[in-house]
Scaffold this motif. Structure first.
Motif, PDB file in Angstrom:
ATOM      1  N   MET A   1      44.701  46.024  24.955  1.00  0.00           N
ATOM      2  CA  MET A   1      44.178  45.814  23.605  1.00  0.00           C
ATOM      3  C   MET A   1      44.406  44.357  23.218  1.00  0.00           C
ATOM      4  N   VAL A   2      43.349  43.695  22.754  1.00  0.00           N
ATOM      5  CA  VAL A   2      43.435  42.284  22.392  1.00  0.00           C
ATOM      6  C   VAL A   2      43.354  42.166  20.877  1.00  0.00           C
ATOM      7  N   ASN A   3      44.426  41.671  20.250  1.00  0.00           N
ATOM      8  CA  ASN A   3      44.380  41.458  18.796  1.00  0.00           C
ATOM      9  C   ASN A   3      44.273  39.964  18.545  1.00  0.00           C
ATOM     10  N   SER A   4      43.078  39.507  18.317  1.00  0.00           N
ATOM     11  CA  SER A   4      42.874  38.082  18.077  1.00  0.00           C
ATOM     12  C   SER A   4      41.735  37.913  17.096  1.00  0.00           C
ATOM     13  N   SER A   5      41.901  36.966  16.163  1.00  0.00           N
ATOM     14  CA  SER A   5      40.821  36.719  15.208  1.00  0.00           C
ATOM     15  C   SER A   5      39.827  35.703  15.767  1.00  0.00           C
ATOM     16  N   VAL A   6      40.109  35.219  16.985  1.00  0.00           N
ATOM     17  CA  VAL A   6      39.177  34.289  17.646  1.00  0.00           C
ATOM     18  C   VAL A   6      38.434  35.058  18.730  1.00  0.00           C
ATOM     19  N   VAL A   7      37.119  34.954  18.722  1.00  0.00           N
ATOM     20  CA  VAL A   7      36.315  35.628  19.743  1.00  0.00           C
ATOM     21  C   VAL A   7      35.592  34.548  20.558  1.00  0.00           C
ATOM     22  N   ASN A   8      35.918  34.480  21.840  1.00  0.00           N
ATOM     23  CA  ASN A   8      35.196  33.554  22.720  1.00  0.00           C
ATOM     24  C   ASN A   8      33.840  34.156  23.046  1.00  0.00           C
ATOM     25  N   THR A   9      32.783  33.425  22.764  1.00  0.00           N
ATOM     26  CA  THR A   9      31.451  33.938  23.112  1.00  0.00           C
ATOM     27  C   THR A   9      30.825  32.984  24.117  1.00  0.00           C
ATOM     28  N   TYR A  10      30.383  33.580  25.220  1.00  0.00           N
ATOM     29  CA  TYR A  10      29.809  32.804  26.330  1.00  0.00           C
ATOM     30  C   TYR A  10      28.292  32.949  26.322  1.00  0.00           C
ATOM     31  N   PRO A  11      27.589  31.988  26.935  1.00  0.00           N
ATOM     32  CA  PRO A  11      26.121  32.063  26.945  1.00  0.00           C
ATOM     33  C   PRO A  11      25.618  33.336  27.633  1.00  0.00           C
ATOM     34  N   LEU A  12      24.550  33.869  27.101  1.00  0.00           N
ATOM     35  CA  LEU A  12      23.921  35.050  27.692  1.00  0.00           C
ATOM     36  C   LEU A  12      23.586  34.802  29.165  1.00  0.00           C
ATOM     37  N   SER A  13      23.228  33.566  29.488  1.00  0.00           N
ATOM     38  CA  SER A  13      22.833  33.230  30.869  1.00  0.00           C
ATOM     39  C   SER A  13      24.008  33.324  31.851  1.00  0.00           C
ATOM     40  N   ASN A  14      25.248  33.430  31.339  1.00  0.00           N
ATOM     41  CA  ASN A  14      26.414  33.601  32.228  1.00  0.00           C
ATOM     42  C   ASN A  14      26.458  34.999  32.843  1.00  0.00           C
ATOM     43  N   ASN A 109      35.708  43.711  33.232  1.00  0.00           N
ATOM     44  CA  ASN A 109      37.048  43.709  32.647  1.00  0.00           C
ATOM     45  C   ASN A 109      36.900  43.926  31.139  1.00  0.00           C
ATOM     46  N   TRP A 110      36.891  45.195  30.735  1.00  0.00           N
ATOM     47  CA  TRP A 110      36.683  45.505  29.313  1.00  0.00           C
ATOM     48  C   TRP A 110      37.958  45.201  28.538  1.00  0.00           C
ATOM     49  N   GLN A 111      37.954  44.152  27.724  1.00  0.00           N
ATOM     50  CA  GLN A 111      39.128  43.815  26.902  1.00  0.00           C
ATOM     51  C   GLN A 111      38.847  44.281  25.473  1.00  0.00           C
ATOM     52  N   ILE A 112      39.393  45.433  25.150  1.00  0.00           N
ATOM     53  CA  ILE A 112      39.103  46.038  23.844  1.00  0.00           C
ATOM     54  C   ILE A 112      39.914  45.328  22.769  1.00  0.00           C
ATOM     55  N   GLY A 113      39.217  44.843  21.745  1.00  0.00           N
ATOM     56  CA  GLY A 113      39.876  44.158  20.641  1.00  0.00           C
ATOM     57  C   GLY A 113      40.141  45.125  19.504  1.00  0.00           C
ATOM     58  N   GLU A 114      40.095  44.607  18.289  1.00  0.00           N
ATOM     59  CA  GLU A 114      40.489  45.468  17.179  1.00  0.00           C
ATOM     60  C   GLU A 114      39.332  46.303  16.641  1.00  0.00           C
ATOM     61  N   TYR A 146      34.681  48.904  17.738  1.00  0.00           N
ATOM     62  CA  TYR A 146      35.660  47.942  18.254  1.00  0.00           C
ATOM     63  C   TYR A 146      34.964  46.681  18.751  1.00  0.00           C
ATOM     64  N   VAL A 147      35.605  45.532  18.490  1.00  0.00           N
ATOM     65  CA  VAL A 147      35.148  44.298  19.132  1.00  0.00           C
ATOM     66  C   VAL A 147      35.650  44.340  20.572  1.00  0.00           C
ATOM     67  N   VAL A 148      34.781  43.981  21.526  1.00  0.00           N
ATOM     68  CA  VAL A 148      35.193  43.910  22.925  1.00  0.00           C
ATOM     69  C   VAL A 148      35.034  42.461  23.380  1.00  0.00           C
ATOM     70  N   HIS A 149      36.124  41.891  23.880  1.00  0.00           N
ATOM     71  CA  HIS A 149      36.113  40.494  24.334  1.00  0.00           C
ATOM     72  C   HIS A 149      35.613  40.467  25.779  1.00  0.00           C
ATOM     73  N   LEU A 150      34.478  39.819  25.985  1.00  0.00           N
ATOM     74  CA  LEU A 150      33.909  39.757  27.332  1.00  0.00           C
ATOM     75  C   LEU A 150      34.498  38.576  28.103  1.00  0.00           C
ATOM     76  N   SER A 151      34.615  38.772  29.414  1.00  0.00           N
ATOM     77  CA  SER A 151      35.019  37.659  30.275  1.00  0.00           C
ATOM     78  C   SER A 151      33.866  36.674  30.388  1.00  0.00           C
ATOM     79  N   GLU A 152      34.168  35.526  30.992  1.00  0.00           N
ATOM     80  CA  GLU A 152      33.154  34.461  31.064  1.00  0.00           C
ATOM     81  C   GLU A 152      31.920  34.882  31.855  1.00  0.00           C
TER      82      GLU A 152
END
Length: 200
Positions: A1-14, A109-114, A146-152
């Protein structure tokens, strides 16, 4: 579980996208779905479902990945939990079933946020509320987003009968007619997050 108010968003083309065998809907109509919900409620009690907000970016603006069924209906990836199932583990299971390749070594790598929203279905009807009405003692469904933080970089395998769309927040905002009350209010729920737009 990732508790962070910062969400890294990567380009769709990644991200790379492939297909896998169709995932058929269990119901052919809304009436069928509500009837099945009633049946399950008799057996298991209140339905608990979890859905994922997967974020990518295009033109330095956050986009949410939605599954499209047919030409009009869009939904967040996720689904119903098994009775007693942990929400985070259940969401990972649902995401893999909807969007992961069938090969065990290609699992994202599903990183489940809050949890950013909780919606309630008071009756066997389509209407849901972001609160449980006070006169309802036995709601029929509780849905958590839930917000899910995606890897790069990730590989997503989309069932052949569905499309995966990247929809910008500005299109979702207040667009109840097109996306319904749950999805169209996601921009408000995400407003407290800081988006870190990463261009690679």
């Amino acid at each position: 579980m990732v508790n962070s108010s910062v969400v890294n968003t990567y380009p769709l083309s990644n991200y790379s996208f492939g297909t896998k065998e169709p995932k058929m809907e269990k119901d052919t109509s809304v009436a069928d779905r509500l009837a099945r919900m009633k049946l399950n409620y008799m057996k298991e009690g209140m339905r608990t479902s979890v859905e994922a907000i997967l974020l990518v970016q295009e033109h330095n603006h956050p986009h949410i990945l939605l599954l499209q069924i047919g030409n009009t209906f869009c939904k967040l990836p996720g689904g119903r939990l098994k009775p007693g199932e942990n929400e985070v583990e259940g969401l990972k299971r649902k995401l893999s079933s909807k969007l992961a390749a069938n090969s065990p070594n290609m699992q994202p790598n599903w990183q489940i946020g809050e949890c950013v929203a909780v919606w309630w279905r008071p009756n066997f009807e389509t209407i849901m509320y972001p609160y449980c009405p006070p006169h309802i003692s036995k709601p029929k469904e509780c849905k958590k987003l839930y917000v899910v933080h995606l890897s790069e970089r990730e590989y997503f395998a989309v069932p052949k009968n569905l499309k995966l769309l990247a929809v910008p927040l500005f299109e979702l905002y207040d667009n109840v007619q097109r996306y319904g009350p749950v999805i169209s209010t996601i921009p408000q729920q995400l407003s407290r997050f800081q988006f870190n737009m990463i261009s690679s």
